[in-house]
Design a protein around this motif. Sequence first.
Motif, PDB file in Angstrom:
ATOM      1  N   UNK A  45       0.793  -0.966  -0.081  1.00 32.17           N
ATOM      2  CA  UNK A  45       0.047   0.048  -0.017  1.00 32.17           C
ATOM      3  C   UNK A  45       0.790   1.464  -0.045  1.00 32.17           C
ATOM      4  N   UNK A  46       0.417   2.194  -0.892  1.00 28.71           N
ATOM      5  CA  UNK A  46       0.963   3.452  -0.991  1.00 28.71           C
ATOM      6  C   UNK A  46       0.521   4.437   0.230  1.00 28.71           C
ATOM      7  N   UNK A  47       1.536   5.134   0.560  1.00 27.38           N
ATOM      8  CA  UNK A  47       1.311   6.159   1.716  1.00 27.38           C
ATOM      9  C   UNK A  47       1.523   7.539   1.041  1.00 27.38           C
ATOM     10  N   UNK A  48       0.435   8.565   0.784  1.00 28.98           N
ATOM     11  CA  UNK A  48       0.509   9.639   0.262  1.00 28.98           C
ATOM     12  C   UNK A  48       0.528  10.892   1.305  1.00 28.98           C
ATOM     13  N   UNK A  49       1.547  11.697   1.395  1.00 31.34           N
ATOM     14  CA  UNK A  49       1.927  12.576   2.243  1.00 31.34           C
ATOM     15  C   UNK A  49       1.732  14.223   1.631  1.00 31.34           C
ATOM     16  N   UNK A  50       0.711  14.778   2.340  1.00 28.86           N
ATOM     17  CA  UNK A  50       0.329  16.196   1.688  1.00 28.86           C
ATOM     18  C   UNK A  50       0.364  17.385   2.679  1.00 28.86           C
ATOM     19  N   UNK A  51       1.590  18.171   2.343  1.00 32.22           N
ATOM     20  CA  UNK A  51       1.741  19.265   3.187  1.00 32.22           C
ATOM     21  C   UNK A  51       2.462  20.274   2.213  1.00 32.22           C
ATOM     22  N   UNK A  52       2.007  21.734   2.615  1.00 31.87           N
ATOM     23  CA  UNK A  52       2.745  22.696   1.807  1.00 31.87           C
ATOM     24  C   UNK A  52       4.049  23.161   2.633  1.00 31.87           C
ATOM     25  N   UNK A 100       3.887  15.153  -1.561  1.00 31.84           N
ATOM     26  CA  UNK A 100       3.403  16.202  -2.529  1.00 31.84           C
ATOM     27  C   UNK A 100       3.056  17.471  -1.666  1.00 31.84           C
ATOM     28  N   UNK A 101       3.106  18.457  -2.354  1.00 35.74           N
ATOM     29  CA  UNK A 101       3.256  20.008  -1.651  1.00 35.74           C
ATOM     30  C   UNK A 101       1.982  20.665  -1.853  1.00 35.74           C
ATOM     31  N   UNK A 102       1.044  20.440  -2.551  1.00 33.63           N
ATOM     32  CA  UNK A 102      -0.070  21.070  -2.682  1.00 33.63           C
ATOM     33  C   UNK A 102      -1.501  20.418  -3.145  1.00 33.63           C
ATOM     34  N   UNK A 103      -2.735  20.921  -3.247  1.00 30.68           N
ATOM     35  CA  UNK A 103      -3.830  20.271  -3.385  1.00 30.68           C
ATOM     36  C   UNK A 103      -3.827  19.623  -4.822  1.00 30.68           C
ATOM     37  N   UNK A 104      -3.590  20.487  -5.597  1.00 29.68           N
ATOM     38  CA  UNK A 104      -3.461  19.806  -7.212  1.00 29.68           C
ATOM     39  C   UNK A 104      -2.682  18.752  -7.317  1.00 29.68           C
ATOM     40  N   UNK A 105      -1.515  18.649  -6.886  1.00 26.83           N
ATOM     41  CA  UNK A 105      -0.629  17.567  -6.901  1.00 26.83           C
ATOM     42  C   UNK A 105      -1.192  16.422  -6.215  1.00 26.83           C
ATOM     43  N   UNK A 106      -1.668  16.766  -4.989  1.00 27.15           N
ATOM     44  CA  UNK A 106      -2.481  15.586  -3.986  1.00 27.15           C
ATOM     45  C   UNK A 106      -3.371  15.020  -4.915  1.00 27.15           C
ATOM     46  N   UNK A 107      -4.302  15.718  -5.747  1.00 26.46           N
ATOM     47  CA  UNK A 107      -5.432  15.186  -6.457  1.00 26.46           C
ATOM     48  C   UNK A 107      -5.016  14.233  -7.488  1.00 26.46           C
ATOM     49  N   UNK A 108      -3.878  14.841  -8.247  1.00 23.63           N
ATOM     50  CA  UNK A 108      -3.209  14.049  -9.317  1.00 23.63           C
ATOM     51  C   UNK A 108      -2.688  12.565  -8.764  1.00 23.63           C
ATOM     52  N   UNK A 109      -1.945  12.779  -7.845  1.00 25.17           N
ATOM     53  CA  UNK A 109      -1.599  11.527  -7.115  1.00 25.17           C
ATOM     54  C   UNK A 109      -2.347  10.633  -6.842  1.00 25.17           C
ATOM     55  N   UNK A 110      -3.314  10.910  -6.188  1.00 29.19           N
ATOM     56  CA  UNK A 110      -4.566  10.085  -5.869  1.00 29.19           C
ATOM     57  C   UNK A 110      -4.891   9.546  -6.953  1.00 29.19           C
ATOM     58  N   UNK A 111      -5.326  10.104  -8.349  1.00 30.46           N
ATOM     59  CA  UNK A 111      -5.797   9.618  -9.325  1.00 30.46           C
ATOM     60  C   UNK A 111      -4.898   8.704 -10.123  1.00 30.46           C
ATOM     61  N   UNK A 112      -3.664   9.184 -10.050  1.00 27.86           N
ATOM     62  CA  UNK A 112      -2.609   8.025 -10.610  1.00 27.86           C
ATOM     63  C   UNK A 112      -2.488   7.017  -9.607  1.00 27.86           C
ATOM     64  N   UNK A 113      -2.152   7.118  -8.338  1.00 25.56           N
ATOM     65  CA  UNK A 113      -1.531   6.008  -7.528  1.00 25.56           C
ATOM     66  C   UNK A 113      -2.494   5.260  -6.827  1.00 25.56           C
ATOM     67  N   UNK A 157      -3.550   5.789  -3.432  1.00 23.56           N
ATOM     68  CA  UNK A 157      -2.983   5.401  -2.496  1.00 23.56           C
ATOM     69  C   UNK A 157      -3.656   4.694  -1.447  1.00 23.56           C
ATOM     70  N   UNK A 158      -3.124   3.929  -0.393  1.00 24.41           N
ATOM     71  CA  UNK A 158      -4.122   3.050   0.619  1.00 24.41           C
ATOM     72  C   UNK A 158      -4.244   4.375   1.773  1.00 24.41           C
ATOM     73  N   UNK A 183     -11.569   8.618  -4.626  1.00 23.53           N
ATOM     74  CA  UNK A 183     -10.966   7.302  -4.177  1.00 23.53           C
ATOM     75  C   UNK A 183     -11.699   6.891  -2.622  1.00 23.53           C
ATOM     76  N   UNK A 184     -12.867   6.605  -2.565  1.00 24.05           N
ATOM     77  CA  UNK A 184     -13.526   6.648  -1.267  1.00 24.05           C
ATOM     78  C   UNK A 184     -12.798   5.184  -0.443  1.00 24.05           C
ATOM     79  N   UNK A 185     -11.733   4.558  -1.118  1.00 19.16           N
ATOM     80  CA  UNK A 185     -11.225   3.545  -0.354  1.00 19.16           C
ATOM     81  C   UNK A 185      -9.999   4.326   0.684  1.00 19.16           C
TER      82      UNK A 185
END
Lengths: 125, 593
Positions: free
Chosen positions: A4-11, A33-46, A48-49, A73-75
Amino acid sequence: MKQGKVLIVDDEKEFAAALAERLRIRSYDALAVFDAEEAIQAVLRDAPAVMVLDVRMPGISGVDVLRAVKQIAPRTVVIILSGHGSVDSFRKDLGNAFFDFALKPVDIDDLRQKIDKALQAYEAA
Amino acid sequence: MTEQNPKAEIEKGVGVVRTLLTHPEEALALLGTDRYKALKIRLFFLIGALAGAPLLILVILGFFWLRATIDENFNNYLRWQMENTKQSVEIFLREKTSGLKFLVSAYSYDQLSNQRTLQEIFAKRKREFSDLVDLGVIDSKGIQRAYAGPYDLLGKDYSSHDWYQKVLVRGVYVSDVFLGYRQIPHFVVAVKQELSDPRGFWIIRATIDIETLTRLVSSASLREGDDAFVINDDGILQTPSRSYGRLLERIRLDMIPERRGFNLVKRQVANAPVTFGYVAIRDSPWILIAEFKSTSYAAMMDLLRRHMAALYLVGGLILIGIVMNYRTTRMVVNWIHKADREREEAISQTEHSAKLASIGRLAAGVAHEINNPLAIINEKAGLMKDILEFSEEAASCKEKFLPLILAISGSVERCRTITHRLLGFARRMDVKIEEINVNDAVQEVIGFLEREILYRNIHLQLNLAEGLPRIESDRGQLQQVFLNIINNAIDAVGEGGIITVTTRVIILPDGRNQLRVIIRDNGQGIPKEVLKHIFEPFYTTKEKGKGTGLGLSLSYGIIQRLGGTIEVESVTGKGTAFTIALPVRIEEGEKPA
């Protein structure tokens, strides 16, 4: 490497990057990732768990990001990160949309336990 | 050094005096007394003037009325006195003339002109009236036909004498006083009797000593120093005077008495007020004069002396008035003072709350700003530690760097504690309102601290009111407050101290109930300067590292959010008491967000 992938979002780039690296050292598949847009992209792409999300960011706020993620990504299990000493105020807005929370500055072992639980929850879902 | 200009000094002094005359209270303020004292003085004089002015007017009017009355009384008294004297002199004269009249009607000229008969009558009269000097019978030619008395005056011719001329005209005559042959002052009384025969008329004449007259006159003088005497129409003294000349001298007084009526004249003699009274004596050439040294003022003093009790009464009443005025003034000014003080306290209370709120917001803001860099430091240091622990190539430096990194992490941990507590100020906390029993909450907190209390040998007294109403509040947060304050008390009393926890219900003036928790210790107490800042964050008197200075400020915030108040009272050396007041029922609108 754990499942499972872990995504960290913080400016705060330094914070997010260092935290991701420390998690990677502990064999998590972590990405910062460092902003909201990148975060959405990363969620769509990867897909993450687990997502560790700072609730207060410039531009699109963490709250909005959380709402978007719950749709696309409701999961994905979300852990809220707050620099405000408390997440009480967010509870009202977000209800049970997030799994757990941690306060900045965060203890790495504490966070690790929470991520592990989140991963279990992701697997169970 | 600055030279003082003497002229300026004088001007300053004059200024102060002028202010003192025009605005006494300002001058008093200049002299350093506080404004309440000045107010007291001003009020005292104002009330005094308001109450005293009518009294003063009354007293002045009363004084004039009294003086007029006393003047009148005094004058009446003088008049009465003189009238009495005048009457007794007149009676004395009438007695003499009627005596002679009796003789001329009872005896005939022939009988009385007989020397022997006259001497018999004289001897009889003399026994009755000691002041009778002699008795003579004179015929119409003025020759003394018979004489009884100490002198040899038989055959003396009186036809040219003044008194003889007058008795011819008037029939009855009283003469001026004169010195007789033996230099004894006396006067003459003579009565003319008509005859039916050619001899025409005859005269009987008596010489009277003035001793009785003098005695009668002197009875008019009221008291020592007063003077009373008789003069004739020409101003010659008929009886001796104390201060206006001797007998038969001209009177040394520039006053021309009239024969008409009764007169009182006020005069200054030797710089002293004197009242002269004079009145004519009927059927004689005499005027009675009296000089009274005593005045109506003296009479007034007499009156006052006689009514000393009344004077004491009036004085006592005035004194009571002054005391009452003083007490009233003091009471009113103290009320004002108290009201002012209460208002000032209320204002400072409000200011204090506002200050604490803004300090709290500031602290929270700063804490948030510091929190992010603190998080970065934490992660970077953690990363360094991870690298040292997980990679072999850094192993050589491990022993050197690991303690340093741990020190950084330790410091970050300390900062974290502070920032998180500070953030509590601004935190819009979710208050968990439930029905709770405050006594239970207190007992639970005591349970946490029991071991420490035992260990420190502190006497804990619990005065928990029975049947305390359950209140709506946040149990956890209340307990945090109790914990903070009891902890402070434990630190304050030290070994063997006493801590009292009291709970009770108070009914407020507006009818609402209030639950109070009072935590009292008998420790060192808190100095006034410290007490002012006690609820401010970071204000601590504990040793460095022992306290953050946040406990009480957080407690303050919590109690405010719960709709209550927290107050502290402290006496240095005696101890400190914290009073937490909580509403028994949270009113609508007061409910915390």
